[in-house]
Design a protein around this motif. Structure first.
Motif, PDB file in Angstrom:
ATOM      1  N   UNK A   1     131.828  -9.850  74.868  1.00 48.74           N
ATOM      2  CA  UNK A   1     131.567  -8.636  74.090  1.00 48.74           C
ATOM      3  C   UNK A   1     131.466  -8.962  72.600  1.00 48.74           C
ATOM      4  N   UNK A   2     132.380  -9.776  72.118  1.00 54.49           N
ATOM      5  CA  UNK A   2     132.398 -10.135  70.701  1.00 54.49           C
ATOM      6  C   UNK A   2     131.117 -10.875  70.315  1.00 54.49           C
ATOM      7  N   UNK A   3     130.756 -11.847  71.149  1.00 61.63           N
ATOM      8  CA  UNK A   3     129.560 -12.639  70.845  1.00 61.63           C
ATOM      9  C   UNK A   3     128.323 -11.753  70.867  1.00 61.63           C
ATOM     10  N   UNK A   4     128.232 -10.887  71.862  1.00 65.74           N
ATOM     11  CA  UNK A   4     127.073  -9.994  71.939  1.00 65.74           C
ATOM     12  C   UNK A   4     126.997  -9.116  70.697  1.00 65.74           C
ATOM     13  N   UNK A   5     128.150  -8.570  70.318  1.00 69.98           N
ATOM     14  CA  UNK A   5     128.199  -7.714  69.135  1.00 69.98           C
ATOM     15  C   UNK A   5     127.713  -8.486  67.908  1.00 69.98           C
ATOM     16  N   UNK A   6     128.066  -9.756  67.844  1.00 67.47           N
ATOM     17  CA  UNK A   6     127.752 -10.543  66.661  1.00 67.47           C
ATOM     18  C   UNK A   6     126.293 -10.969  66.613  1.00 67.47           C
ATOM     19  N   UNK A   7     125.696 -11.282  67.770  1.00 67.36           N
ATOM     20  CA  UNK A   7     124.306 -11.757  67.712  1.00 67.36           C
ATOM     21  C   UNK A   7     123.316 -10.608  67.875  1.00 67.36           C
ATOM     22  N   UNK A   8     123.809  -9.435  68.298  1.00 65.69           N
ATOM     23  CA  UNK A   8     122.913  -8.313  68.561  1.00 65.69           C
ATOM     24  C   UNK A   8     121.996  -7.988  67.377  1.00 65.69           C
ATOM     25  N   UNK A   9     122.542  -7.840  66.152  1.00 63.13           N
ATOM     26  CA  UNK A   9     121.659  -7.495  65.029  1.00 63.13           C
ATOM     27  C   UNK A   9     120.578  -8.537  64.776  1.00 63.13           C
ATOM     28  N   UNK A  10     120.957  -9.821  64.862  1.00 64.24           N
ATOM     29  CA  UNK A  10     119.980 -10.877  64.600  1.00 64.24           C
ATOM     30  C   UNK A  10     118.896 -10.892  65.671  1.00 64.24           C
ATOM     31  N   UNK A  11     119.330 -10.737  66.924  1.00 57.48           N
ATOM     32  CA  UNK A  11     118.354 -10.718  68.008  1.00 57.48           C
ATOM     33  C   UNK A  11     117.384  -9.562  67.800  1.00 57.48           C
ATOM     34  N   UNK A  12     117.900  -8.426  67.331  1.00 60.24           N
ATOM     35  CA  UNK A  12     117.043  -7.279  67.070  1.00 60.24           C
ATOM     36  C   UNK A  12     115.941  -7.619  66.086  1.00 60.24           C
TER      37      UNK A  12
ATOM     38  N   UNK B   1     127.286 -18.282  63.256  1.00 60.07           N
ATOM     39  CA  UNK B   1     125.890 -18.352  62.817  1.00 60.07           C
ATOM     40  C   UNK B   1     125.555 -17.521  61.574  1.00 60.07           C
ATOM     41  N   UNK B   2     126.061 -16.275  61.447  1.00 62.52           N
ATOM     42  CA  UNK B   2     125.674 -15.491  60.267  1.00 62.52           C
ATOM     43  C   UNK B   2     125.982 -16.170  58.939  1.00 62.52           C
ATOM     44  N   UNK B   3     126.898 -17.150  58.930  1.00 64.31           N
ATOM     45  CA  UNK B   3     127.177 -17.895  57.706  1.00 64.31           C
ATOM     46  C   UNK B   3     125.913 -18.509  57.114  1.00 64.31           C
ATOM     47  N   UNK B   4     124.971 -18.873  57.989  1.00 61.39           N
ATOM     48  CA  UNK B   4     123.761 -19.542  57.508  1.00 61.39           C
ATOM     49  C   UNK B   4     122.731 -18.547  57.010  1.00 61.39           C
TER      50      UNK B   4
ATOM     51  N   UNK C   1     120.450 -11.478  51.704  1.00 61.79           N
ATOM     52  CA  UNK C   1     119.242 -10.658  51.737  1.00 61.79           C
ATOM     53  C   UNK C   1     118.737 -10.525  53.175  1.00 61.79           C
ATOM     54  N   UNK C   2     118.726 -11.646  53.903  1.00 63.74           N
ATOM     55  CA  UNK C   2     118.319 -11.596  55.304  1.00 63.74           C
ATOM     56  C   UNK C   2     119.230 -10.671  56.092  1.00 63.74           C
ATOM     57  N   UNK C   3     120.537 -10.784  55.843  1.00 64.51           N
ATOM     58  CA  UNK C   3     121.497  -9.919  56.527  1.00 64.51           C
ATOM     59  C   UNK C   3     121.249  -8.464  56.163  1.00 64.51           C
ATOM     60  N   UNK C   4     120.855  -8.221  54.908  1.00 63.66           N
ATOM     61  CA  UNK C   4     120.570  -6.847  54.490  1.00 63.66           C
ATOM     62  C   UNK C   4     119.409  -6.278  55.309  1.00 63.66           C
TER      63      UNK C   4
ATOM     64  N   UNK D   1     119.377  -2.027  61.779  1.00 62.72           N
ATOM     65  CA  UNK D   1     120.434  -1.422  62.588  1.00 62.72           C
ATOM     66  C   UNK D   1     120.675   0.030  62.157  1.00 62.72           C
ATOM     67  N   UNK D   2     120.616   0.276  60.842  1.00 66.09           N
ATOM     68  CA  UNK D   2     120.951   1.601  60.318  1.00 66.09           C
ATOM     69  C   UNK D   2     119.745   2.525  60.222  1.00 66.09           C
ATOM     70  N   UNK D   3     118.582   2.048  60.639  1.00 64.45           N
ATOM     71  CA  UNK D   3     117.357   2.824  60.444  1.00 64.45           C
ATOM     72  C   UNK D   3     117.453   4.189  61.123  1.00 64.45           C
TER      73      UNK D   3
END
Lengths: 399, 411
Positions: free
Chosen positions: A21-32, B148-151, B155-158, B164-166
């Motif tokens: 669940x944690x991993x999915x939550x974390x990669x979900x935005x990037x995958x989107x 991974x998000x560390x990399x 701006x990319x995260x924004x 997500x918030x759209x």
């Protein structure tokens, strides 16, 4: 810990599920973002990206081809034949259709709709239709049909083509990509050289004030670079003015205080404390014997440094290089202040994405692709050199 | 000249110049200035060895001094001057002007919220992730994905979180996941569970943990009163205690709010324009990025705990929760503090996220973005410098603490 008496292995499944669940939550935005970058404008604006992973059901309104041009007479009835998808675009498997907007799923594919007075229509699963009737019925405008089709997931590379090669000046990231690369590489390599020598001196040479210097570096580690912006920008401007005076440059030829040199120097300066700190901590841990033996054998400090310390310090050098690379590649503030001038020729990717957020706020296909182009390189570096990154983090913060 | 070519030349000149400088200056020292031969060989070697460290250090000290130390002093000076008056000294006028601006206080309030929420949440999630992933077979993969998000750039995260918030009008399909989930709630039984009871439980847990942490920090003071000994860092401990009390109050208040407030079911929300709460939606981005960092560090610390202490606790009948909170967490407290302060530093400088996502509108301003606004949009260098000094002041306790620790360690 599984071998410890009394530990509860029954919790194993709960732990596994929590981590999933944690991993999915974390990669979900990037995958989107990644999925969105492979979808067309229409797809993005009509459904969420998660829908793209499954076959999508879409209802469309079509009109049969113009009967005046396309009808043929067959056994006394007029017939218009064709295919909705080849004429109008789109595709998929039709699961239901209808002729009235009040009941768009009236018929299954292959069924024939009786529209009275001998007029009839049929649509099959592939979108082939047959509309037949008498002279009067098969004339004027083509018959409307409401078609619900299931299409398989569909992805496109057009967005990447647009962003990297063919897009207009606002969208095309190729230039910004190379600008980012131009900023990043010197700003990563040069501080390593400067810091390595300083770190060696701080680790292995005895001189008065060494402890104070180390404390100085540790202190500078946390100085926010916000403080450096204005003084350094005026410094760069003054320096450019002096240079222009010496070289006699004026007007358009004059050197600007903003530019690659400013950005490189700023990144070098801001990266140095961490570089010195990381490298010194690592070098202090190297075995004393090697260095003393080399000294006894008559090696000078310079030789010891280049022949022994530098090769042995490779992991620390790699750690810092990754940090500095990620930091300069992802940086926005330094680039905005020291690099990007009014011509906009030296824009970097982060800055261009922020501009796109302003001008193309709703065009997610462009934003997603642009963001992913800029994220791709750091991600690649991250996944290939994660070992060194972790090692550097541990050396840099845990004491 | 092509910038890429410029870059190449800069690398060659920069690296070559540095190495050349080090080599030649050493040669000069050893061969010309203090040659290790002749009648004064011994004295010369000693002299050379006194000078050499400074040869090695000079480029670094020069760069550090010019690019970090000088700007601190210069910014301090600029904060007392007015650019429009040719840099005349104006005393505290800039600070007065800044303190009279509501935008500044909004930025301060938000920064304090960021300071409390982000390090706390990132450390807590990091600890949770570290503890969980250490116990499973595919933990390394899970860690690498959370890390991974560390990399990813701020701006990319924004951009990622803007998607997500759209928000779309209510009659269209939502393309932002948060609104898509939100539209599933319509005020029924499920909504009560997920939007009222669950958040209340989470808030209560949060309040409990924060209260406990605050107690841990305060307890030594109370004990030292009885024993007559010093607890050390009393101001810091009191600061943590006050902060945790405020947090407990805030979360209890929120629990009441969760049950009394009415939620606008069925209406897509533009999350980034809801005052007060939008700051939290921005914080999520930084928490998302920093959790991986906390996890990596804490995971290493957890693995460094001696097995015997855990085994002994289990043999004595401690349950997993007790083992975690009473055996493991106290042993890695030092690391937790380091992680916490490191994330605090990141938070104080946070600029890109706010700049790219809301640019300080809708009451989301933070200090770093306020400073950027003042310096480069309004061109008020004095006020901008003054706000930079405020950031520096907020950072300096950590600076002192780090220097203190580094010195202690070297002795």
């Amino acid at each position: 810990m599984d071998n410890i008496a009394g530990s509860k292995s029954s919790l194993g499944w709960a732990v596994n599920i929590s981590v999933v669940a944690l991993v999915l939550l974390w990669i979900f935005p990037t995958v989107g973002l990644l999925v969105s970058s492979f979808r067309t404008t229409d797809q993005i604006s009509t459904s969420g990206w998660w829908a793209a992973l499954f076959p999508s059901e879409q209802s469309q309104r079509f009109r049969v081809a113009d009967p005046d041009d396309n009808r043929v007479e067959r056994d006394g009835v007029y017939v218009v034949e064709g295919n909705f998808f080849t004429e109008n675009g789109g595709g998929g498997d039709i699961i239901s259709w209808g002729t009235s907007s009040r009941d768009i799923a009236a018929y299954a594919p292959g069924e024939t709709a009786d529209m009275g007075d001998g007029e009839s229509m049929s649509v099959d699963a592939e979108g082939n239709y047959v509309w037949s009737g008498n002279d009067e019925q098969i004339s004027g405008r083509g018959q409307r049909a409401f078609v619900t089709a299931v299409s398989p997931p569909e992805f496109t590379l057009d967005n990447y083509d647009n962003i990297l090669f063919s897009g207009g000046p606002g969208d095309n990231m190729a230039k910004a990509f190379f600008n980012t690369l131009t900023v990043t590489i010197p700003a990563t390599i040069i501080p390593i050289v400067i810091a390595a020598f300083a770190a060696y001196a701080l680790a292995w040479m005895d001189f008065p004030g060494r402890a104070l210097l180390i404390a100085f570096v540790v202190g500078l580690l946390v100085v926010p670079l916000q403080l450096a912006l204005i003084p350094l920008l005026s410094l760069h401007n003054d320096f450019a003015n002096v240079l222009n005076g010496i070289l006699g440059l004026e007007g358009a030829d004059a050197i600007s205080g903003k530019g690659y040199f400013g950005a490189w120097f700023a990144h070098i300066g801001f990266g140095l404390p961490l570089a010195i700190y990381l490298l010194r901590n690592y070098m202090v841990g190297l075995p004393r014997d090697i260095i003393e033996n080399a000294k006894v054998d008559g090696a000078t400090d310079f030789q010891i440094f280049t022949k022994i310390i530098l090769p042995l310090s490779f992991p620390a050098l790699a750690s810092f290089a990754i940090f500095q690379f990620l930091w300069t590649w992802n940086d926005l503030l330094v680039a905005k202040v020291f690099l990007i001038d009014s011509t906009g020729q030296t824009t970097v990717m982060t800055d261009q994405i922020v501009n796109l957020l302003g001008t193309r706020g709703g065009n997610w296909e462009i934003l997603a692709t642009a963001a992913f182009v800029s994220i791709a390189v750091p991600l690649l570096v991250f996944f290939t050199m994660q070992k060194y990154l972790v090692r550097g983090l541990l050396a840099g913060s845990v004491k | 000249m092509n910038p890429a070519f410029q870059g190449l030349i800069t690398i060659i000149i920069g690296v070559g110049g540095c190495i050349g400088y080090f080599y030649l200056s050493n040669q000069f020292l050893d061969k010309v200035l203090y040659p290790a031969k002749g009648p004064n060989a011994g004295r010369n070697i000693n002299r050379a060895n006194v000078v050499r460290p400074w040869l090695f250090l000079f480029p670094a000290i020069f760069a550090l001094g010019l690019y970090l130390a000088y700007p601190v002093v210069e910014t301090l000076r600029l904060s007392f001057t007015d650019r429009d008056l040719d840099g005349a000294f104006v005393g505290f006028a800039n600070y007065q002007q800044m303190f009279s601006e509501p935008k500044f206080w909004e930025a301060m309030r938000n920064n304090m919220l960021w300071l409390i929420v982000v390090p706390a949440a990132a450390t807590a999630f990091g600890l949770l992730a570290a503890q969980l992933t250490d116990r499973i077979k595919w933990g390394a993969v899970a860690k690498s994905l959370i890390f991974m998000p560390m990399a990813i750039s701020f701006v990319g995260a924004a951009v990622i979180f803007k998607l997500v918030y759209d928000a779309r009008p209510a009659d269209q399909n939502q393309i932002g996941i948060l609104n898509a989930v939100w539209m599933q709630f319509e005020g029924g039984f499920g909504s009560v569970i997920f939007l009222q009871i669950l958040p209340a439980i989470i808030l209560a847990c949060f309040a409990g943990i924060v209260g406990y942490v605050g107690w841990i920090f305060v307890r030594p003071i109370a004990e030292s009163r009885e024993n007559g000994g010093g607890a050390g860092f009393v101001p810091l401990r009191l600061l943590v205690a006050v902060a945790s009390l405020y947090l407990v109050y805030l979360s209890l208040n929120s629990i009441v709010g969760v049950f009394t407030g009415t939620l606008p079911y069925g209406e897509p929300q533009t999350w980034l324009t809801i005052p007060f709460w939008n700051s939290f939606f921005l914080m999520v981005v930084l928490i998302w990025i920093q959790t991986g960092f906390a996890m990596v560090i804490l995971s290493a610390a957890l693995r460094g705990i001696p097995e015997e202490t855990i085994e002994a606790a289990i043999v004595d009948g401690a349950n997993p929760l007790q083992v975690f909170f009473k055996i493991k967490v106290p042993q890695i407290m030092g690391t937790i503090v380091v992680v916490w302060t490191t994330i605090t530093l990141v938070v104080l400088k946070v600029f890109d996220i706010v700049f790219a996502m809301s640019n300080g509108q809708w009451e989301t301003q933070v200090l770093a973005n306020y400073m950027y606004d003042k310096m480069f949009r309004a061109s008020e260098w004095g006020v901008g410098s003054a706000s930079a000094i405020i950031i520096m002041l907020l950072v300096s306790p950590i600076l002192v603490w780090n220097v203190y620790n580094a010195r202690k360690e070297m002795k």
